[in-house]
Design an enzyme around this catalytic site. Structure first.
Site, PDB file in Angstrom:
ATOM      1  N   GLU A   1       0.865  -1.179   0.000  1.00 25.29           N
ATOM      2  CA  GLU A   1       0.000   0.000   0.000  1.00 25.29           C
ATOM      3  C   GLU A   1       0.903   1.231   0.000  1.00 25.29           C
ATOM      4  O   GLU A   1       1.682   1.430   0.929  1.00 25.29           O
ATOM      5  CB  GLU A   1      -0.912  -0.011   1.221  1.00 25.29           C
ATOM      6  CG  GLU A   1      -1.871   1.169   1.276  1.00 25.29           C
ATOM      7  CD  GLU A   1      -2.708   1.175   2.546  1.00 25.29           C
ATOM      8  OE1 GLU A   1      -3.496   2.127   2.717  1.00 25.29           O
ATOM      9  OE2 GLU A   1      -2.556   0.253   3.384  1.00 25.29           O
TER      10      GLU A   1
ATOM     11  N   ASP B   1      -5.324   9.533   9.299  1.00 24.24           N
ATOM     12  CA  ASP B   1      -4.004   9.116   9.763  1.00 24.24           C
ATOM     13  C   ASP B   1      -3.604   9.806  11.059  1.00 24.24           C
ATOM     14  O   ASP B   1      -3.909  10.987  11.275  1.00 24.24           O
ATOM     15  CB  ASP B   1      -2.952   9.417   8.688  1.00 24.24           C
ATOM     16  CG  ASP B   1      -3.135   8.549   7.461  1.00 24.24           C
ATOM     17  OD1 ASP B   1      -3.175   7.317   7.639  1.00 24.24           O
ATOM     18  OD2 ASP B   1      -3.256   9.082   6.349  1.00 24.24           O
TER      19      ASP B   1
ATOM     20  N   TYR C   1     -11.188  -3.581   3.084  1.00 25.35           N
ATOM     21  CA  TYR C   1     -10.274  -3.091   4.122  1.00 25.35           C
ATOM     22  C   TYR C   1     -11.098  -2.880   5.387  1.00 25.35           C
ATOM     23  O   TYR C   1     -11.929  -1.983   5.462  1.00 25.35           O
ATOM     24  CB  TYR C   1      -9.660  -1.779   3.646  1.00 25.35           C
ATOM     25  CG  TYR C   1      -8.507  -1.248   4.468  1.00 25.35           C
ATOM     26  CD1 TYR C   1      -8.540  -1.192   5.857  1.00 25.35           C
ATOM     27  CD2 TYR C   1      -7.365  -0.757   3.823  1.00 25.35           C
ATOM     28  CE1 TYR C   1      -7.483  -0.695   6.589  1.00 25.35           C
ATOM     29  CE2 TYR C   1      -6.297  -0.240   4.555  1.00 25.35           C
ATOM     30  CZ  TYR C   1      -6.373  -0.207   5.936  1.00 25.35           C
ATOM     31  OH  TYR C   1      -5.319   0.306   6.662  1.00 25.35           O
TER      32      TYR C   1
END
Length: 265
Positions: free
Chosen positions: A49, A60, A174
């Site tokens: 990734e 993040d 995911y």
């Protein structure tokens, strides 16, 4: 067949689980990113990734935020990342996915992005801030080039929402293993297996789990119930700690090898 599909098919036949390391492209430069990708392939990674640095990476934590800032200051752009992938494709057989927020792709142009990314050898795309209901144009553009769009399912997603996300995803799903942003955690969710069982009732796609997974032991735990394990912040943190050191590549490769060994049950 898309390389993502082929890799998960081969792993399933072998009774193995996928390891997907994450790297922020361009941290500290794209030449290093290229070397790390090739090193990770040699050390057992199954997919990679590649994070596209962005000024406001809302999914993040601080580790990847810092990496994104360093990459942006070094002049990393989506165009240069695509060119980097194209330059390493002759030496790398792994499925490669870009993880990008929607803004850089939107400004690039969905159709142009899909065309150039696929030509360079990108296999998939993860866009954490673009829900399926708003992704029709991107899905259409990427599907035309057999570029898989991978969507995220959160622990808070109800079953109907899971059904919607699963229907839009290609390649794999995911699963976000915890509430919050990326980052190293000391433990994992107690209800991971229950959540994955609920998702499997809605789809035959492989399930890869990420967010907060940072040690071989955590990888081992996740690999017992998932088809793939994604490790990001722990790798980015290691690269930050070893920046400028001559043994950085070996240190990162050793860590990835230890994570891959933990996927083998």
């Amino acid at each position: 067949m898309n390389r993502i599909d082929e890799r998960f098919r081969r792993l399933k036949q072998a009774g193995e689980r996928a390891l997907m390391p994450y790297l922020t492209a361009g941290d500290p430069d794209l030449a290093t990113t290229r070397s790390l990708i090739l090193e990770f392939e040699k050390r057992g990674a199954d997919l990679i990734e590649i994070g596209v640095p962005f000024s406001d990476p809302l999914a993040d934590g601080v580790t990847i935020q810092r990496a994104s800032q360093r990459a942006l200051l070094a002049g990393t752009t989506l165009q240069r990342i695509i060119e980097m992938v194209g330059g390493l494709r002759a030496d790398c057989r792994l499925p490669l996915l870009l993880m990008s927020y929607a803004n850089p792709i939107f400004h690039f142009g969905y159709a142009q992005f899909a065309k150039e990314a696929a030509a360079a050898g990108v296999d998939g795309l993860i866009v954490p801030d673009l829900p399926p209901e708003e992704a029709a144009e991107l899905i259409e553009a990427t599907a035309a080039y057999n570029l898989h769009t991978v969507f995220l399912i959160a622990p808070t997603s109800p079953q109907q929402r899971v059904r919607t996300i699963a229907a839009a995803s290609r390649g794999f799903i995911y699963y976000v293993s915890l509430r919050g942003v990326t980052g190293v955690r000391s433990g994992l969710s107690d209800d991971l297996e229950v959540s994955l069982r609920m998702i499997r009732a809605e789809t035959d796609l492989p399930l890869a789990v990420g967010f907060g997974i940072s040690t071989p032991e955590q990888v081992r735990m996740v690999a017992r119930v998932a088809d793939g394990v994604i490790v990001g912040s722990a790798i980015v943190s290691l690269l930050e700690q070893t920046a400028g050191q001559p043994n950085q590549l070996k240190c990162a490769g050793d860590f990835v090898a230890s994570l891959k060994a933990a996927t083998i049950q």
